[in-house]
Design a protein around this motif. Sequence first.
Motif, PDB file in Angstrom:
ATOM      1  N   MET A   1       2.802  -9.708  15.393  1.00  0.00           N
ATOM      2  CA  MET A   1       4.040  -9.937  14.673  1.00  0.00           C
ATOM      3  C   MET A   1       3.789  -9.985  13.164  1.00  0.00           C
ATOM      4  O   MET A   1       4.517  -9.356  12.374  1.00  0.00           O
ATOM      5  CB  MET A   1       4.710 -11.243  15.113  1.00  0.00           C
ATOM      6  N   ALA A   2       2.749 -10.714  12.761  1.00  0.00           N
ATOM      7  CA  ALA A   2       2.446 -10.848  11.337  1.00  0.00           C
ATOM      8  C   ALA A   2       2.151  -9.505  10.687  1.00  0.00           C
ATOM      9  O   ALA A   2       2.548  -9.247   9.553  1.00  0.00           O
ATOM     10  CB  ALA A   2       1.262 -11.790  11.148  1.00  0.00           C
ATOM     11  N   ARG A   3       1.467  -8.637  11.405  1.00  0.00           N
ATOM     12  CA  ARG A   3       1.114  -7.321  10.858  1.00  0.00           C
ATOM     13  C   ARG A   3       2.363  -6.489  10.566  1.00  0.00           C
ATOM     14  O   ARG A   3       2.453  -5.836   9.525  1.00  0.00           O
ATOM     15  CB  ARG A   3       0.216  -6.597  11.866  1.00  0.00           C
TER      16      ARG A   3
ATOM     17  N   ALA B   1      -9.384  -6.308   1.764  1.00  0.00           N
ATOM     18  CA  ALA B   1     -10.259  -6.693   0.660  1.00  0.00           C
ATOM     19  C   ALA B   1     -10.054  -5.808  -0.560  1.00  0.00           C
ATOM     20  O   ALA B   1     -10.069  -6.290  -1.700  1.00  0.00           O
ATOM     21  CB  ALA B   1     -11.719  -6.638   1.111  1.00  0.00           C
ATOM     22  N   GLU B   2      -9.847  -4.529  -0.345  1.00  0.00           N
ATOM     23  CA  GLU B   2      -9.697  -3.606  -1.466  1.00  0.00           C
ATOM     24  C   GLU B   2      -8.420  -3.880  -2.248  1.00  0.00           C
ATOM     25  O   GLU B   2      -8.411  -3.868  -3.483  1.00  0.00           O
ATOM     26  CB  GLU B   2      -9.710  -2.157  -0.966  1.00  0.00           C
ATOM     27  N   ALA B   3      -7.324  -4.124  -1.532  1.00  0.00           N
ATOM     28  CA  ALA B   3      -6.037  -4.389  -2.188  1.00  0.00           C
ATOM     29  C   ALA B   3      -5.869  -5.855  -2.548  1.00  0.00           C
ATOM     30  O   ALA B   3      -4.932  -6.204  -3.271  1.00  0.00           O
ATOM     31  CB  ALA B   3      -4.886  -3.939  -1.294  1.00  0.00           C
ATOM     32  N   GLY B   4      -6.727  -6.736  -2.046  1.00  0.00           N
ATOM     33  CA  GLY B   4      -6.617  -8.164  -2.328  1.00  0.00           C
ATOM     34  C   GLY B   4      -5.455  -8.835  -1.632  1.00  0.00           C
ATOM     35  O   GLY B   4      -4.898  -9.814  -2.145  1.00  0.00           O
ATOM     36  N   LEU B   5      -5.068  -8.353  -0.456  1.00  0.00           N
ATOM     37  CA  LEU B   5      -3.912  -8.893   0.258  1.00  0.00           C
ATOM     38  C   LEU B   5      -4.306 -10.062   1.145  1.00  0.00           C
ATOM     39  O   LEU B   5      -5.309 -10.007   1.873  1.00  0.00           O
ATOM     40  CB  LEU B   5      -3.244  -7.808   1.098  1.00  0.00           C
ATOM     41  N   ILE B   6      -3.494 -11.110   1.097  1.00  0.00           N
ATOM     42  CA  ILE B   6      -3.734 -12.340   1.851  1.00  0.00           C
ATOM     43  C   ILE B   6      -2.501 -12.666   2.677  1.00  0.00           C
ATOM     44  O   ILE B   6      -1.379 -12.670   2.168  1.00  0.00           O
ATOM     45  CB  ILE B   6      -4.035 -13.516   0.905  1.00  0.00           C
ATOM     46  N   LEU B   7      -2.700 -12.945   3.953  1.00  0.00           N
ATOM     47  CA  LEU B   7      -1.632 -13.430   4.824  1.00  0.00           C
ATOM     48  C   LEU B   7      -1.664 -14.955   4.852  1.00  0.00           C
ATOM     49  O   LEU B   7      -2.736 -15.563   4.934  1.00  0.00           O
ATOM     50  CB  LEU B   7      -1.821 -12.906   6.249  1.00  0.00           C
ATOM     51  N   THR B   8      -0.489 -15.575   4.810  1.00  0.00           N
ATOM     52  CA  THR B   8      -0.388 -17.022   4.944  1.00  0.00           C
ATOM     53  C   THR B   8       0.977 -17.360   5.518  1.00  0.00           C
ATOM     54  O   THR B   8       1.779 -16.468   5.817  1.00  0.00           O
ATOM     55  CB  THR B   8      -0.616 -17.725   3.579  1.00  0.00           C
ATOM     56  N   ASN B   9       1.262 -18.641   5.681  1.00  0.00           N
ATOM     57  CA  ASN B   9       2.587 -19.066   6.126  1.00  0.00           C
ATOM     58  C   ASN B   9       3.557 -19.116   4.953  1.00  0.00           C
ATOM     59  O   ASN B   9       3.193 -19.520   3.844  1.00  0.00           O
ATOM     60  CB  ASN B   9       2.538 -20.445   6.771  1.00  0.00           C
ATOM     61  N   GLU B  10       4.805 -18.768   5.220  1.00  0.00           N
ATOM     62  CA  GLU B  10       5.831 -18.830   4.179  1.00  0.00           C
ATOM     63  C   GLU B  10       6.038 -20.249   3.702  1.00  0.00           C
ATOM     64  O   GLU B  10       6.235 -20.493   2.509  1.00  0.00           O
ATOM     65  CB  GLU B  10       7.145 -18.240   4.713  1.00  0.00           C
TER      66      GLU B  10
END
Length: 346
Positions: free
Chosen positions: A238-240, A88-97
């Motif tokens: 794996m995603a991490r 949340a602090e860095a605003g990072l979002i994981l999604t599919n390529e």
Amino acid sequence: MIRRFALLCLLACPTPLSAGALPAGQKASVASVVRAVTPGVVNIATKRIESVEVPTVVDPVLQEFFEIPNTHLKRETTSAGSGVIVDAEAGLILTNEHVVRGASVIEATTKDGRRFRAQLVGRDKATDIAVLKIKADNLAAVPMGDSRTLEVGDFVLAVGNPFGLGQTVTSGIVSAIGRAGLGIEGYEDFIQTDASINPGNSGGALVTLDGRLVGLNTAILSKSGASHGIGFAIPIDMARRIMAQLVESGEVRRGHIGVSIRSPVGNGAGAEIVTVEPASSAALAGLRKGDVITAVDGRAITTPAQLRAFLGASPAGSEIDVRFHRAGETMQARLRIEASQKAAIR
């Protein structure tokens, strides 16, 4: 046909009920988990500019004879998907390529209706992982869990944006773990779930009943495009590891240990070494042809695909602990993942 949509699970009770009934005045509900998780799942909207070739002459023979070139027109297409806020602090979002592939504009919309232009931090086609970044205050992240602890039969919740309708929550169970050989991605180690999966859920969250992110919903097995209850999610473990590389350098720098592998003779569990490259890290660590690798860094390896997936998400230069069997004896070795000329995959 494998279709790349994300996961919506079938509705199910979160816990087994004895005698088929609940005590009077009580109800089975996961509402508290949903309230905690859903603010961390966003809708992803993308725009793509495509070049369309339009013939200037209808008759192709005349066009070729007079060497009349075609006209290229530009058209804009849109698509929808899902993403999970993990920092949340860095605003990072994981999604599919595949959700953001080729996009000229990426927008993320939070549950409270705020819309933000998203920056592509990095993407990795081989694992179908992408990382986005938005600048916003008061974001909520979904805490990461440990996908290695999942067992078949565990209840899970899925959150995403099916058909662009907006945030939707469904539930189901873990049907299998370690699924591979589907031809969806270069490195496969999927969580399988009995999910009702629809377009727009790709990149959405698969969470446990304690609200921990354990997977990114990504695909279904379907002949018609409709759900048949066989859906797949990328394990968060794996995603991490892929995300860490994308955030650090914007790309994945893969390596190798210098072995070729196959399923063990007799269909046993693990990954049997077929060849060992001379002077490779595996050779220097003492690994030999016929050794069967059964664990890496404490993670059980039951198939060659699992080992490939683990190494595919591990950066060149890192060190790993390998447990293997040789002539009935269990042994261990520590080796370094070597850089490869073919390691970087964008």
